[in-house]
Design a protein around this motif. Structure first.
Motif, PDB file in Angstrom:
ATOM      1  N   GLU A 137      -0.897 -15.141 -14.761  1.00 20.37           N
ATOM      2  CA  GLU A 137      -2.062 -16.042 -14.709  1.00 20.37           C
ATOM      3  C   GLU A 137      -3.226 -15.434 -13.931  1.00 20.37           C
ATOM      4  OE1 GLU A 137      -2.333 -19.322 -15.957  1.00 20.37           O
ATOM      5  OE2 GLU A 137      -0.548 -18.696 -17.050  1.00 20.37           O
ATOM      6  N   HIS A 160     -11.215 -18.340   0.856  1.00 20.88           N
ATOM      7  CA  HIS A 160     -10.483 -17.081   0.789  1.00 20.88           C
ATOM      8  C   HIS A 160     -11.393 -15.966   0.303  1.00 20.88           C
ATOM      9  CE1 HIS A 160      -7.161 -14.326   0.321  1.00 20.88           C
ATOM     10  NE2 HIS A 160      -6.397 -15.204   0.927  1.00 20.88           N
ATOM     11  N   LYS A 193     -10.639 -20.147  -8.512  1.00 23.44           N
ATOM     12  CA  LYS A 193      -9.381 -19.944  -9.252  1.00 23.44           C
ATOM     13  C   LYS A 193      -8.271 -19.440  -8.347  1.00 23.44           C
ATOM     14  CE  LYS A 193     -11.112 -18.907 -13.838  1.00 23.44           C
ATOM     15  NZ  LYS A 193     -11.907 -17.755 -14.261  1.00 23.44           N
ATOM     16  N   LEU A 194      -8.648 -18.780  -7.254  1.00 27.79           N
ATOM     17  CA  LEU A 194      -7.634 -18.273  -6.318  1.00 27.79           C
ATOM     18  C   LEU A 194      -6.771 -19.388  -5.748  1.00 27.79           C
ATOM     19  CD1 LEU A 194      -9.652 -15.743  -4.106  1.00 27.79           C
ATOM     20  CD2 LEU A 194      -7.914 -15.173  -5.799  1.00 27.79           C
ATOM     21  N   ARG A 232       0.331 -11.504   4.058  1.00 31.41           N
ATOM     22  CA  ARG A 232      -0.721 -10.932   4.895  1.00 31.41           C
ATOM     23  C   ARG A 232      -0.751 -11.588   6.270  1.00 31.41           C
ATOM     24  NH1 ARG A 232      -5.829  -9.705   1.192  1.00 31.41           N
ATOM     25  NH2 ARG A 232      -5.552  -7.668   2.155  1.00 31.41           N
ATOM     26  N   GLU A 259     -14.177  -1.541  -3.636  1.00 29.06           N
ATOM     27  CA  GLU A 259     -14.841  -1.745  -2.354  1.00 29.06           C
ATOM     28  C   GLU A 259     -15.574  -0.455  -2.016  1.00 29.06           C
ATOM     29  OE1 GLU A 259     -11.556  -4.305   0.034  1.00 29.06           O
ATOM     30  OE2 GLU A 259     -10.821  -2.588  -1.113  1.00 29.06           O
ATOM     31  N   VAL A 290      -4.459 -14.164  -9.964  1.00 27.29           N
ATOM     32  CA  VAL A 290      -4.173 -14.106  -8.526  1.00 27.29           C
ATOM     33  C   VAL A 290      -4.221 -15.518  -7.961  1.00 27.29           C
ATOM     34  CG1 VAL A 290      -4.727 -12.940  -6.366  1.00 27.29           C
ATOM     35  CG2 VAL A 290      -5.631 -12.053  -8.517  1.00 27.29           C
ATOM     36  N   PHE A 291      -3.284 -15.827  -7.082  1.00 28.97           N
ATOM     37  CA  PHE A 291      -3.310 -17.088  -6.354  1.00 28.97           C
ATOM     38  C   PHE A 291      -3.240 -16.772  -4.868  1.00 28.97           C
ATOM     39  CE2 PHE A 291      -1.057 -20.576  -4.192  1.00 28.97           C
ATOM     40  CZ  PHE A 291      -1.898 -21.641  -4.500  1.00 28.97           C
ATOM     41  N   ALA A 292      -4.053 -17.467  -4.069  1.00 25.63           N
ATOM     42  CA  ALA A 292      -4.078 -17.225  -2.631  1.00 25.63           C
ATOM     43  C   ALA A 292      -3.579 -18.457  -1.886  1.00 25.63           C
ATOM     44  CB  ALA A 292      -5.496 -16.898  -2.194  1.00 25.63           C
ATOM     45  N   LEU A 327     -11.362  -7.647  -4.208  1.00 27.25           N
ATOM     46  CA  LEU A 327     -12.195  -6.793  -5.058  1.00 27.25           C
ATOM     47  C   LEU A 327     -11.413  -5.589  -5.569  1.00 27.25           C
ATOM     48  CD1 LEU A 327     -15.439  -6.659  -2.898  1.00 27.25           C
ATOM     49  CD2 LEU A 327     -15.222  -7.738  -5.148  1.00 27.25           C
ATOM     50  N   HIS A 373      -4.716   1.817  -1.432  1.00 24.30           N
ATOM     51  CA  HIS A 373      -5.104   0.894  -0.363  1.00 24.30           C
ATOM     52  C   HIS A 373      -5.623  -0.430  -0.917  1.00 24.30           C
ATOM     53  CE1 HIS A 373      -6.327  -0.388   3.607  1.00 24.30           C
ATOM     54  NE2 HIS A 373      -7.371  -0.920   3.003  1.00 24.30           N
ATOM     55  N   ASN A 374      -6.442  -0.377  -1.928  1.00 23.67           N
ATOM     56  CA  ASN A 374      -7.025  -1.600  -2.493  1.00 23.67           C
ATOM     57  C   ASN A 374      -5.915  -2.531  -2.984  1.00 23.67           C
ATOM     58  OD1 ASN A 374      -7.989  -3.107  -5.098  1.00 23.67           O
ATOM     59  ND2 ASN A 374      -9.851  -2.696  -3.924  1.00 23.67           N
ATOM     60  N   ILE A 375      -5.895  -3.752  -2.455  1.00 26.72           N
ATOM     61  CA  ILE A 375      -4.776  -4.669  -2.695  1.00 26.72           C
ATOM     62  C   ILE A 375      -4.648  -5.023  -4.172  1.00 26.72           C
ATOM     63  CG2 ILE A 375      -4.201  -7.129  -2.378  1.00 26.72           C
ATOM     64  CD1 ILE A 375      -3.022  -5.367  -0.234  1.00 26.72           C
ATOM     65  N   ARG A 376      -5.762  -5.216  -4.830  1.00 30.47           N
ATOM     66  CA  ARG A 376      -5.725  -5.640  -6.227  1.00 30.47           C
ATOM     67  C   ARG A 376      -5.182  -4.533  -7.135  1.00 30.47           C
ATOM     68  NH1 ARG A 376      -9.530 -10.252  -8.014  1.00 30.47           N
ATOM     69  NH2 ARG A 376      -8.488 -10.738  -9.956  1.00 30.47           N
ATOM     70  N   ARG A 377      -5.628  -3.302  -6.851  1.00 34.35           N
ATOM     71  CA  ARG A 377      -5.133  -2.192  -7.663  1.00 34.35           C
ATOM     72  C   ARG A 377      -3.698  -1.827  -7.291  1.00 34.35           C
ATOM     73  NH1 ARG A 377      -9.230   2.337  -7.191  1.00 34.35           N
ATOM     74  NH2 ARG A 377     -10.431   1.077  -5.741  1.00 34.35           N
ATOM     75  N   LEU A 410      -0.755 -13.599  -1.144  1.00 32.95           N
ATOM     76  CA  LEU A 410      -1.319 -13.577  -2.498  1.00 32.95           C
ATOM     77  C   LEU A 410      -0.181 -13.484  -3.508  1.00 32.95           C
ATOM     78  CD1 LEU A 410      -4.154 -10.904  -1.955  1.00 32.95           C
ATOM     79  CD2 LEU A 410      -4.463 -13.389  -2.138  1.00 32.95           C
ATOM     80  N   ARG A 413       0.832  -1.209   0.000  1.00 37.81           N
ATOM     81  CA  ARG A 413       0.000   0.000   0.000  1.00 37.81           C
ATOM     82  C   ARG A 413       0.861   1.251   0.000  1.00 37.81           C
ATOM     83  NH1 ARG A 413      -4.066  -3.316   3.916  1.00 37.81           N
ATOM     84  NH2 ARG A 413      -5.529  -3.818   2.264  1.00 37.81           N
ATOM     85  N   ARG A 461      -1.503  -4.187  -9.207  1.00 40.17           N
ATOM     86  CA  ARG A 461      -1.360  -3.838 -10.621  1.00 40.17           C
ATOM     87  C   ARG A 461      -0.373  -2.689 -10.791  1.00 40.17           C
ATOM     88  NH1 ARG A 461      -6.480  -1.903 -12.560  1.00 40.17           N
ATOM     89  NH2 ARG A 461      -7.254  -3.978 -12.114  1.00 40.17           N
TER      90      ARG A 461
END
Lengths: 308, 308
Positions: free
Chosen positions: A217, B223, B299-300, A206, B230, A219-221, B227, A185-189, A212, A179, A192
């Motif tokens: 491919e 999991h 898929k995660l 985390r 949010e 996201v993998f958790a 997103l 803050h948004n983890i996905r953005r 993550l 972050r 990227r």
């Protein structure tokens, strides 16, 4: 381990003074390179570049050698070893740094022995990004470069950090660092944004929740393994990085599948770290223990069809 | 939906005043029964027992009916509808309650229409444990009873809560509540303690990180779906519970496999809730949208073997 490729780990070696809910522990051998080397050595031959002072016990280096860790790159300097003191809260979630004494680590200039320069797997532990770049100049065509960093360098050395990011394959950070680095803050953005800065893949740790992986491919958790006994989280992130690279060093190719399996192995090695004070567990960790924990972690996502 | 069994949901219906990072939203239709009914109705016929005041808009009830929700158990009392006001921080992680006005909810005594008494699936939303027990007296041999609770009842009504726990199949709480209820911080040991108090299975919600299921098979981790957008987490926990029970109502048996699939469907319905203010998204949610999100969540954990 003859089929595994060697791993070069550059980072810190230290003494930690830990105030844990279970009690106070003093002069605990720690440091990012120490934890990462111990978990990586479960899988592959390891070479370490670090610095210790004249107070660092020889028997620790001998124990590392016994685990297949090449310690010739560990410089012994005149003075005291890097020392960190911290206090954890009752729940082991938050910690406060009580004291940091850089000592001989203040003048650390990683110098690779000639025999280290062709190491195919490289872990750049959390040191000054300028030194991380310096290490990259000293290695010859590594197959995979993984780096860690921290808040201190994100705010203090943004330009050098940006150069470093362009030259690595995988960045491993925690969610706070992701972050801070991205300003998002948004983890996905945030992920990227960071991937656009250079690294081909990004791992976001985390804590107890796992980690993550963001790659081509998606996201993998890797879910964290819920432990019954949490003792000391010090070094868990470094134990994660060591297990991640260690597993990859056993594979013929760094494929998306190998990376995903590496995530689960890394989660496993990190979980062992938390079960003992300092390197109490990762210093004696066996491959079959890791395999059993990996199976337990995979069961966390299993739909239990076999039990129907 | 003719193959799904009906679900009875008892809980609150409310107006929420929300201070969100994206702006202030006033008079937002909310409440635990509302969110849970909307997500459960994606899967199965739903019956609601709740109370609203004379200020509650009739068109909301009509819209619920259009989604297969039987609203005959929603009592319209003289007075104002329950109202909650809260402010979220910039990151939507923490929230502060600004105001709570129980209004007609203060005198809520759940009374089941005769046509509701044989409902096979029962969700006891977060209301006074004495009222939850009262509902249990009014139903005839339900197949599955799921209950929620909160800190307020854990500390305020421990005896009635203990009686309630002995009579349910699944307790759904968040990690803070699990810790408070058991007095144990470690999630795994907290879960064992709670299971010993009565419920056959325990679900611990962990916000954006997802949720854990503890049952006779062990632990299952669903999991959270990371997103991109949010917006408003209000009602996410209730949307989880509705999706969980909704999915189970489509299954012929409540097996360990069905429970695990329900966890993933619940995580999916909760994730949609966060993507809009109030019930903006869950109020119009379609089954195929949920299926697509479930596939994304699965898929995660995929090791990507198919891409090799």
């Amino acid at each position: 381990m003859s089929t595994s490729s060697p791993i070069l780990i550059v980072g810190s070696m230290a003494f930690d003074d830990l105030d844990l809910p279970s009690g106070k522990a003093r002069d605990v051998v720690g440091g990012s390179a120490t934890y990462a080397a111990m978990t990586a050595s479960v899988f592959a031959p390891v070479r370490v570049v670090a610095v210790v002072g004249d107070d660092f016990p020889e028997h620790v280096l001998i124990a590392m050698q016994a685990r297949g860790i090449d310690t010739r790159g560990i410089e012994r300097a005149n003075g005291k070893t890097f020392r960190w003191a911290g206090r954890y809260d009752q729940d082991l979630v938050h910690r406060t740094t009580l004291d940091t004494q850089l000592n001989v680590f203040a003048d650390f200039r990683p110098r690779l022995p000639e025999s280290y320069r062709d190491t195919p797997f490289l872990l750049l532990g959390n040191i000054h990004p300028g030194l991380q770049l310096d290490v990259l100049e000293q290695v010859r065509s590594p197959r995979l470069v993984v780096a860690d960093t921290m808040n201190f360098w994100i705010t203090g050395e943004p330009t050098l950090l940006a150069s470093m990011l362009k030259r690595i394959d995988v960045l491993i950070v925690n969610d706070e660092e992701a972050r801070q680095l991205s300003g998002i803050h948004n983890i996905r953005r945030a992920a990227r944004d960071i991937l656009a800065r250079g690294p081909k893949r990004l791992v976001i740790k985390r804590g107890e929740h796992g980690a993550l992986l963001f790659d081509e491919e998606g996201v993998f958790a890797a879910h964290g393994f819920p432990l019954e006994d949490e003792v000391d989280p010090t070094g868990a992130g470094d134990s994660f990085a060591g297990g991640f690279l260690g597993y990859l060093a056993t594979q013929s190719d760094v494929t998306p599948l190998a990376l995903r399996r590496a995530m689960v192995h890394a989660t496993a090695t990190a979980s062992f770290c938390v079960e003992a004070v300092g390197t109490g567990k990762v210093g004696v960790l066996a491959r079959d223990e890791v395999s059993a924990r990996v199976a337990d972690i995979q069961k966390l996502y299993e739909f239990g069809a076999s039990t129907m």
